[in-house]
Design an enzyme around this catalytic site. Structure first.
Site, PDB file in Angstrom:
ATOM      1  N   THR A   1     -58.696 -97.602 -70.744  1.00 27.73           N
ATOM      2  CA  THR A   1     -57.816 -96.895 -70.805  1.00 27.73           C
ATOM      3  C   THR A   1     -57.359 -96.136 -69.762  1.00 27.73           C
ATOM      4  OG1 THR A   1     -56.710 -94.853 -71.795  1.00 27.73           O
ATOM      5  CG2 THR A   1     -58.984 -95.055 -72.107  1.00 27.73           C
TER       6      THR A   1
ATOM      7  N   GLU B   1     -56.483 -93.205 -69.407  1.00 20.90           N
ATOM      8  CA  GLU B   1     -57.127 -91.742 -69.508  1.00 20.90           C
ATOM      9  C   GLU B   1     -58.275 -91.435 -68.688  1.00 20.90           C
ATOM     10  OE1 GLU B   1     -56.764 -88.645 -71.406  1.00 20.90           O
ATOM     11  OE2 GLU B   1     -54.483 -89.330 -71.166  1.00 20.90           O
TER      12      GLU B   1
ATOM     13  N   TYR C   1     -62.338 -87.589 -75.103  1.00 20.89           N
ATOM     14  CA  TYR C   1     -61.992 -89.154 -75.353  1.00 20.89           C
ATOM     15  C   TYR C   1     -61.956 -89.961 -73.964  1.00 20.89           C
ATOM     16  CZ  TYR C   1     -58.597 -92.898 -75.517  1.00 20.89           C
ATOM     17  OH  TYR C   1     -58.139 -94.280 -75.695  1.00 20.89           O
TER      18      TYR C   1
ATOM     19  N   LYS D   1     -64.478 -92.953 -73.356  1.00 19.32           N
ATOM     20  CA  LYS D   1     -64.003 -94.309 -73.060  1.00 19.32           C
ATOM     21  C   LYS D   1     -64.458 -94.845 -71.630  1.00 19.32           C
ATOM     22  CE  LYS D   1     -60.893 -96.075 -75.954  1.00 19.32           C
ATOM     23  NZ  LYS D   1     -60.844 -97.367 -76.377  1.00 19.32           N
TER      24      LYS D   1
HETATM   25  N1  GDD Z   1     -49.395 -85.892 -79.440  1.00 18.26           N
HETATM   26  C1  GDD Z   1     -48.731 -85.162 -78.950  1.00 18.26           C
HETATM   27  N2  GDD Z   1     -48.033 -84.351 -79.721  1.00 18.26           N
HETATM   28  N3  GDD Z   1     -48.590 -85.113 -77.526  1.00 18.26           N
HETATM   29  C2  GDD Z   1     -47.903 -84.372 -77.017  1.00 18.26           C
HETATM   30  C3  GDD Z   1     -47.098 -83.309 -77.889  1.00 18.26           C
HETATM   31  C4  GDD Z   1     -47.155 -83.306 -79.273  1.00 18.26           C
HETATM   32  O1  GDD Z   1     -46.707 -82.779 -80.086  1.00 18.26           O
HETATM   33  N4  GDD Z   1     -46.302 -82.553 -77.078  1.00 18.26           N
HETATM   34  C5  GDD Z   1     -46.553 -83.008 -75.848  1.00 18.26           C
HETATM   35  N5  GDD Z   1     -47.350 -84.020 -75.807  1.00 18.26           N
HETATM   36  C6  GDD Z   1     -47.808 -84.708 -74.540  1.00 18.26           C
HETATM   37  C7  GDD Z   1     -49.247 -84.441 -74.443  1.00 18.26           C
HETATM   38  O2  GDD Z   1     -49.748 -83.328 -73.966  1.00 18.26           O
HETATM   39  C8  GDD Z   1     -49.654 -85.738 -73.493  1.00 18.26           C
HETATM   40  O3  GDD Z   1     -49.390 -85.133 -72.104  1.00 18.26           O
HETATM   41  C9  GDD Z   1     -48.407 -86.567 -73.654  1.00 18.26           C
HETATM   42  O4  GDD Z   1     -47.434 -85.774 -74.542  1.00 18.26           O
HETATM   43  C10 GDD Z   1     -48.894 -87.909 -74.174  1.00 18.26           C
HETATM   44  O5  GDD Z   1     -49.352 -87.617 -75.403  1.00 18.26           O
HETATM   45  P1  GDD Z   1     -49.804 -88.728 -76.614  1.00 18.26           P
HETATM   46  O6  GDD Z   1     -48.539 -89.437 -77.173  1.00 18.26           O
HETATM   47  O7  GDD Z   1     -50.849 -88.137 -77.662  1.00 18.26           O
HETATM   48  O8  GDD Z   1     -50.499 -89.804 -75.656  1.00 18.26           O
HETATM   49  P2  GDD Z   1     -51.822 -89.620 -74.555  1.00 18.26           P
HETATM   50  O9  GDD Z   1     -51.217 -90.008 -73.270  1.00 18.26           O
HETATM   51  O10 GDD Z   1     -52.350 -88.357 -74.893  1.00 18.26           O
HETATM   52  O11 GDD Z   1     -52.782 -90.835 -75.113  1.00 18.26           O
HETATM   53  C11 GDD Z   1     -52.159 -91.992 -75.236  1.00 18.26           C
HETATM   54  O12 GDD Z   1     -52.471 -93.026 -74.406  1.00 18.26           O
HETATM   55  C12 GDD Z   1     -53.541 -93.428 -73.589  1.00 18.26           C
HETATM   56  C13 GDD Z   1     -53.338 -94.076 -72.539  1.00 18.26           C
HETATM   57  O13 GDD Z   1     -53.254 -93.619 -71.307  1.00 18.26           O
HETATM   58  C14 GDD Z   1     -53.227 -92.521 -76.319  1.00 18.26           C
HETATM   59  O14 GDD Z   1     -52.601 -93.715 -77.111  1.00 18.26           O
HETATM   60  C15 GDD Z   1     -54.733 -92.754 -75.870  1.00 18.26           C
HETATM   61  O15 GDD Z   1     -55.293 -93.325 -77.011  1.00 18.26           O
HETATM   62  C16 GDD Z   1     -54.649 -93.814 -74.746  1.00 18.26           C
HETATM   63  O16 GDD Z   1     -55.814 -94.296 -74.273  1.00 18.26           O
END
Ligand code: GDD
Length: 334
Positions: free
Chosen positions: A126, A128, A154, A158
């Site tokens: 990922t 991440e 996480y 990974k």
């Molecule tokens: N989940 C979530 N909920 N995220 C929020 C929120 C909220 O209410 N408000 C703001 N965010 C911001 C998080 O802080 C982060 O910066 C961004 O939105 C994206 O959050 P997520 O959608 O939870 O995804 P992620 O980027 O942390 O992780 C996803 O992508 C990765 C690949 O880069 C996941 O799918 C991981 O499993 C994956 O590896």
């Protein structure tokens, strides 16, 4: 004879997309499901009735040995993980066990079945792992050679999965590849991830079912693509003569504010601000501020290219959720 695939994480967004893709290609698809997930089991039976479900758990080595023995796979796709970054801060050890050590358990299950030379392996790595700190290449983006600096339990787990996969490739000559995937979304995305949380709330606001949405940090930027495009890339990696690692990304980055802007425009609202409240509950102890991927290697070597662009993705998700919520409303009225 039909090729056989074993997918861990089959009930997740990517697992469901991949199962459909492989089934269309004529594969016999086996999917790992945790024993007690009865609700998920019945959903799978309705949605993906062609999948042979095998009860196993990434933290239980012997159950994985059995899953490989039963399915006799030509290809193993390891998609299962604790995948919510925020959750991983609250449950770091479980995240290590599942997202990190689970990869080792799966690789060992292949080896213990004596299939390390026959079964091809895909590891869901990922973006991440990059962590957004080494963002010093404007316009270029992270590629396969960029520095890793994970910013969450996480991401750290990974990274272990990534390196142990490379290690098994180098140590045992396994056809084991890692797909370093940037965020990929769509209507099958879980509601706990920000894009689906927004598309669902926008649909409900449109239908008068709620009046605002609570979010955390709105400034982070992500390279958001459509999950349906990305599973094609996973499959392509395992069709190559040699195993390797590839970045899958769109090469564009957008903030959560950009996503809100487009999503609310879909329902005719030009200013999203009055509908969004910030709640510290959704903030993370450490944040990945910006992710931008460079998919050049995958485009050149695999012939992979994402089809859905950012506005197309937002529209697809909002339209889908309006339809879903409308159906639910009608059902409730009956
Ligand atoms: N989940 C979530 N909920 N995220 C929020 C929120 C909220 O209410 N408000 C703001 N965010 C911001 C998080 O802080 C982060 O910066 C961004 O939105 C994206 O959050 P997520 O959608 O939870 O995804 P992620 O980027 O942390 O992780 C996803 O992508 C990765 C690949 O880069 C996941 O799918 C991981 O499993 C994956 O590896």
């Amino acid at each position: 004879m039909a090729k056989k695939a074993l997918i861990s994480g089959i009930t997740g967004q990517d697992g469901r997309h991949l199962a459909e893709l492989l089934n269309d290609k004529g594969y016999e698809v086996h999917g790992i499901i945790r024993g007690q997930e009865n609700t998920k089991k019945s959903i799978m039976k309705q949605e993906l009735s062609f999948v042979h479900l095998i009860e196993a758990d990434l933290t239980d080595q012997s159950s994985l040995v059995r899953a490989v023995e039963i399915s006799q796979p030509d290809e193993v796709y390891n998609l299962a993980a604790i995948s919510h970054v925020g959750y991983s801060f609250k449950n770091p050890q479980l995240t290590l066990d599942v997202t990190g050590k689970g990869v080792l358990n799966m690789l060992e299950a292949i080896r213990l079945n004596g299939m390390e030379k026959t079964a091809r392996f895909y590891q869901a790595s990922t973006s991440e792992m990059f962590g957004g700190l080494d963002y010093n290449r404007p316009g270029k983006g992270y590629d396969e050679n960029a520095l890793f600096h994970p910013r969450s339990p996480y991401g750290v787990a990974k990274l272990y999965g990534h390196w142990i996969t490379k290690n098994y490739r180098e140590s045992y000559g396994m056809h084991a590849s890692c797909g370093i995937l940037f965020n990929h979304e769509g209507p099958k995305r879980g509601i706990e991830f920000v894009t689906r949380k927004i598309s669902n709330a926008v649909a409900r606001i449109h239908l008068g079912l709620q009046d605002h949405i609570e979010l955390g940090n709105l400034d982070p930027k992500r390279d958001w693509g459509y999950a349906g495009d990305y599973v094609e890339g996973m499959w392509l990696m395992l069709q190559q003569p040699k195993p390797d690692d590839y970045v899958l990304a769109t090469g564009e980055t957008h903030s959560i504010k950009d996503f809100l802007e487009l999503a609310f425009k879909e329902i005719g609202i030009n200013d999203w601000r009055p509908y969004v409240k910030q709640n510290p509950l959704f903030m993370r102890p450490a944040e990945v501020d910006i992710l931008l991927g460079n998919p050049k290697k995958a485009e050149e070597k695999l012939g992979w290219k994402r089809r859905v662009d950012f506005p197309g993705l937002v529209k697809m998700m909002v339209d889908h959720d309006i339809e879903l919520e409308t159906k639910a409303m009608k059902k409730n009225k009956k």
